[in-house]
Design a protein around this motif. Structure first.
Motif, short mmCIF file in Angstrom:
data_model
loop_
_atom_site.label_atom_id
_atom_site.label_comp_id
_atom_site.label_asym_id
_atom_site.label_seq_id
_atom_site.Cartn_x
_atom_site.Cartn_y
_atom_site.Cartn_z
N HIS A 114 -11.00 3.54 4.10
CA HIS A 114 -11.18 2.09 4.18
C HIS A 114 -12.33 1.80 5.14
N ARG A 266 -8.69 -8.92 4.06
CA ARG A 266 -9.00 -8.16 2.85
C ARG A 266 -10.07 -8.90 2.04
N GLY A 271 -9.88 -1.66 -0.27
CA GLY A 271 -10.21 -0.87 0.90
C GLY A 271 -11.36 -1.40 1.73
N LEU A 299 -4.10 -3.20 7.20
CA LEU A 299 -4.78 -2.01 6.70
C LEU A 299 -3.90 -0.77 6.85
#
Length: 328
Positions: A114, A266, A271, A299
């Motif tokens: 990520h 996000r 990711g 995350l």
């Protein structure tokens, strides 16, 4: 570990790479490192608030030099094993097998499951002689950051943005002596009426230069030669997000060209996360730090979910490969 990426023994694959070492990026790294994730922070060393002598409205850090806050943050993430690298990210690229490659200026490349973008924004200022040198000192933007320090003193608001008149109305909260100079942003009749009602004076511009004594602002000069004594000039800069690293990844942007995120940070790219001023021009350092923490919580949960799904797939595959034991 701090320094440029030149240590051949340093790992090149991480759970998370954070691009940007301000309050948002460092707080994300802190939470993730404490969650026992492998984390690298890549920082170009150009914080937006570097010209400011002090930061304000950050509980327990009010009045502290902003660079000292970052130094403390770097030491804190290092305690938990996060790596800080000095460098500039050229591009983030998606991998066919999942995850991302983060390419640095100079040719180095790092792998990440990520990526968190915390690169802030650029303040684009009007081309007025003397203004750039005073930016962050006596020429400032945020009343909540700096208004108290110039309270009850003569202030000038430079009209360079559609929100400039509103900025002048707001600053009247801190001083009884506020002058609005339209410069490149003429007033509507309604705005002029609101300024009059609020007790904000108007001096028709434009401004030709900033006047200083011993390196400090003392007045602004108008094109017709008039001068306005003042302790500070407030202006609303044009703000542009530093989000080029995510170009080409298909992340959704709004009508003004800013990355769209959910409440956790996000983006629409799997990711890929973004926090702080790179997505919210209004975010102060304390806000960016909170955004970094919120993104890190979410995350880590996403990473856990990914790991559970992988483990389940391996478990089921292994279970199917075991032949039943014949009955005796």
């Amino acid at each position: 570990m701090t320094g440029a990426f030149n240590d051949k023994t340093q790992r090149t694959s991480y759970d998370v790479i954070v691009i940007g070492g301000g309050a948002g990026g460092l707080n994300a790294a802190l939470v993730l490192a404490r969650a026992r994730r492998t984390v690298a922070v890549i920082d170009a060393g150009e914080p937006r608030n570097a010209p400011s002598a002090h930061m304000h409205s950050f509980l327990s850090r009010d009045g502290v030099p902003p660079l000292s806050v970052l130094e403390t943050g770097r030491a804190e993430i290092a305690r938990y094993g996060a790596v800080l690298m000095n460098g500039q990210v050229d591009q983030v690229e998606a991998c066919e097998t999942g995850g991302y490659v983060v390419r640095l200026a100079g040719g180095a490349a790092l792998d990440a499951r990520h990526v968190v973008l915390a690169t802030g924004l650029r303040d684009e200022l009007p081309d007025i002689p003397g203004l750039r040198a005073l930016w962050g000192k006596d020429v400032i933007f945020c009343p909540y950051c700096h208004g108290y320090e110039v309270r009850d003193q003569p202030l000038v608001v430079l009209g360079v943005h559609p929100a400039s008149a509103g900025q002048a109305l707001l600053l009247r909260q801190w001083s009884h002596d506020v002058v609005y100079v339209p410069h490149s942003q003429p007033l509507t009749d309604e705005e002029r009426e609101r300024l009059d009602a609020r007790g904000v004076k108007v001096a028709e511009g434009p401004v030709s230069s900033m006047l200083t004594k011993d390196g400090r602002l003392h007045a602004v000069e108008l094109a017709d030669g008039r001068t306005l004594d003042c302790a500070a000039v407030f202006l609303f800069p044009r703000m542009t997000p530093n989000d080029a690293a995510f170009d080409g990844l298909g992340c959704e942007k709004d009508d003004n060209g800013w990355l769209v995120t959910d409440r956790a940070g996000r983006t629409s790219g799997p990711g890929l996360w973004a926090v702080g001023n790179v997505v919210d021009s209004r975010a102060q350092a304390v806000t960016a730090a909170g955004m970094g923490a919120a993104a890190a919580f979410a995350l880590n949960h996403d990473l856990v979910d990914e790991e559970i799904e992988r483990a389940l797939a391996e478990y089921r595959a292994a279970d199917r490969s075991v032949s039943p034991t014949p009955a005796s």
